[in-house]
Design a protein around this motif. Sequence first.
Motif, PDB file in Angstrom:
ATOM      1  N   GLY A  14      -8.328   8.625   1.998  1.00 50.55           N
ATOM      2  CA  GLY A  14      -7.939   9.878   1.376  1.00 50.55           C
ATOM      3  C   GLY A  14      -7.003  10.698   2.246  1.00 50.55           C
ATOM      4  N   ALA A  15      -6.442  10.085   3.269  1.00 52.17           N
ATOM      5  CA  ALA A  15      -5.484  10.759   4.156  1.00 52.17           C
ATOM      6  C   ALA A  15      -4.090  10.564   3.563  1.00 52.17           C
ATOM      7  CB  ALA A  15      -5.582  10.176   5.564  1.00 52.17           C
ATOM      8  N   PHE A  16      -3.814  11.289   2.476  1.00 54.42           N
ATOM      9  CA  PHE A  16      -2.623  11.029   1.681  1.00 54.42           C
ATOM     10  C   PHE A  16      -1.317  11.399   2.379  1.00 54.42           C
ATOM     11  CE2 PHE A  16      -5.989  11.676  -1.594  1.00 54.42           C
ATOM     12  CZ  PHE A  16      -6.130  10.331  -1.900  1.00 54.42           C
ATOM     13  N   VAL A  17      -1.313  12.449   3.169  1.00 53.98           N
ATOM     14  CA  VAL A  17      -0.098  12.821   3.897  1.00 53.98           C
ATOM     15  C   VAL A  17       0.241  11.716   4.899  1.00 53.98           C
ATOM     16  CG1 VAL A  17       0.940  14.477   5.502  1.00 53.98           C
ATOM     17  CG2 VAL A  17      -0.410  15.298   3.557  1.00 53.98           C
ATOM     18  N   GLN A  18      -0.744  11.267   5.646  1.00 55.86           N
ATOM     19  CA  GLN A  18      -0.531  10.182   6.599  1.00 55.86           C
ATOM     20  C   GLN A  18      -0.128   8.902   5.866  1.00 55.86           C
ATOM     21  OE1 GLN A  18      -4.021   8.801   8.675  1.00 55.86           O
ATOM     22  NE2 GLN A  18      -2.813   7.741  10.241  1.00 55.86           N
ATOM     23  N   LYS A  39       2.058   3.061  -4.520  1.00 56.64           N
ATOM     24  CA  LYS A  39       0.940   3.728  -3.839  1.00 56.64           C
ATOM     25  C   LYS A  39       1.386   5.065  -3.241  1.00 56.64           C
ATOM     26  CE  LYS A  39      -2.538   0.963  -4.401  1.00 56.64           C
ATOM     27  NZ  LYS A  39      -3.645   1.361  -5.255  1.00 56.64           N
ATOM     28  N   ARG A  40       2.617   5.107  -2.734  1.00 58.88           N
ATOM     29  CA  ARG A  40       3.119   6.383  -2.228  1.00 58.88           C
ATOM     30  C   ARG A  40       3.171   7.401  -3.363  1.00 58.88           C
ATOM     31  NH1 ARG A  40       9.058   6.824   0.363  1.00 58.88           N
ATOM     32  NH2 ARG A  40       9.625   6.852  -1.840  1.00 58.88           N
ATOM     33  N   GLY A  41       3.557   6.940  -4.553  1.00 51.99           N
ATOM     34  CA  GLY A  41       3.559   7.816  -5.720  1.00 51.99           C
ATOM     35  C   GLY A  41       2.175   8.343  -6.048  1.00 51.99           C
ATOM     36  N   VAL A  42       1.179   7.487  -5.941  1.00 51.52           N
ATOM     37  CA  VAL A  42      -0.199   7.931  -6.193  1.00 51.52           C
ATOM     38  C   VAL A  42      -0.597   8.990  -5.166  1.00 51.52           C
ATOM     39  CG1 VAL A  42      -2.628   7.220  -6.274  1.00 51.52           C
ATOM     40  CG2 VAL A  42      -0.863   5.774  -7.326  1.00 51.52           C
ATOM     41  N   ARG A  44       1.405  11.034  -3.630  1.00 56.08           N
ATOM     42  CA  ARG A  44       2.117  12.273  -4.001  1.00 56.08           C
ATOM     43  C   ARG A  44       1.410  12.972  -5.162  1.00 56.08           C
ATOM     44  NH1 ARG A  44       7.394  12.380  -1.586  1.00 56.08           N
ATOM     45  NH2 ARG A  44       8.072  10.320  -0.951  1.00 56.08           N
ATOM     46  N   LEU A  45       0.974  12.180  -6.117  1.00 50.75           N
ATOM     47  CA  LEU A  45       0.262  12.743  -7.267  1.00 50.75           C
ATOM     48  C   LEU A  45      -1.024  13.434  -6.821  1.00 50.75           C
ATOM     49  CD1 LEU A  45       0.736  12.897 -10.297  1.00 50.75           C
ATOM     50  CD2 LEU A  45      -0.555  10.772 -10.540  1.00 50.75           C
ATOM     51  N   ARG A  46      -1.745  12.798  -5.916  1.00 52.83           N
ATOM     52  CA  ARG A  46      -2.991  13.390  -5.399  1.00 52.83           C
ATOM     53  C   ARG A  46      -2.731  14.693  -4.660  1.00 52.83           C
ATOM     54  NH1 ARG A  46      -7.373   9.472  -4.954  1.00 52.83           N
ATOM     55  NH2 ARG A  46      -7.117   8.256  -6.851  1.00 52.83           N
ATOM     56  N   LEU A  47      -1.529  14.815  -4.107  1.00 52.95           N
ATOM     57  CA  LEU A  47      -1.150  16.039  -3.387  1.00 52.95           C
ATOM     58  C   LEU A  47      -0.457  17.053  -4.284  1.00 52.95           C
ATOM     59  CD1 LEU A  47       0.085  14.373  -0.072  1.00 52.95           C
ATOM     60  CD2 LEU A  47      -2.028  15.692  -0.408  1.00 52.95           C
TER      61      LEU A  47
END
Length: 150
Positions: A14-18, A39-42, A44-47
């Motif tokens: 869940g470390a989406f920025v990293q 996955k990067r898109g996911v 971004r979506l989570r953020l």
Amino acid sequence: MTAFANAMAAYERGAFVQAIELFDSAIAADEQPAQSLCKRGVCRLRLGDRVGAERDFRAALAADDRCVSAMVDLGNLALESHEFEEAHIYYRRALSIDETYAFAHYNLGILHRKLGNVGASVAELRLAAKYEAAPTTARKRLSFWKRRSK
């Protein structure tokens, strides 16, 4: 570990920025570019970056026009925006490439439910459960509709 593997590990934590930074490295290294973009898109979506997420999903399809996860993610964005026809097209396109892609069946089931087509929804959720995408949720929805139709 590879950049992609490190990115996936961060994603799973869940470390989406990293994870975004690590997916950037994977993309630069040409490691699984379509999956890295998707996955990067996911992440971004989570953020909360819906525009960036959509851009990544479309880039994933440009990198690999058979990337079913990007198709389903674009379908989900369309579904959330009440663009039901577009969502249907993306889910069907994914299933035309991989008829066992459970997430496409699951989300198509959700779409059919939103459109009031309970029979089609149940059929798709059964397929999703069969192919194991969100099996617990799919099975709960199926049991709900079975109880309701009695």
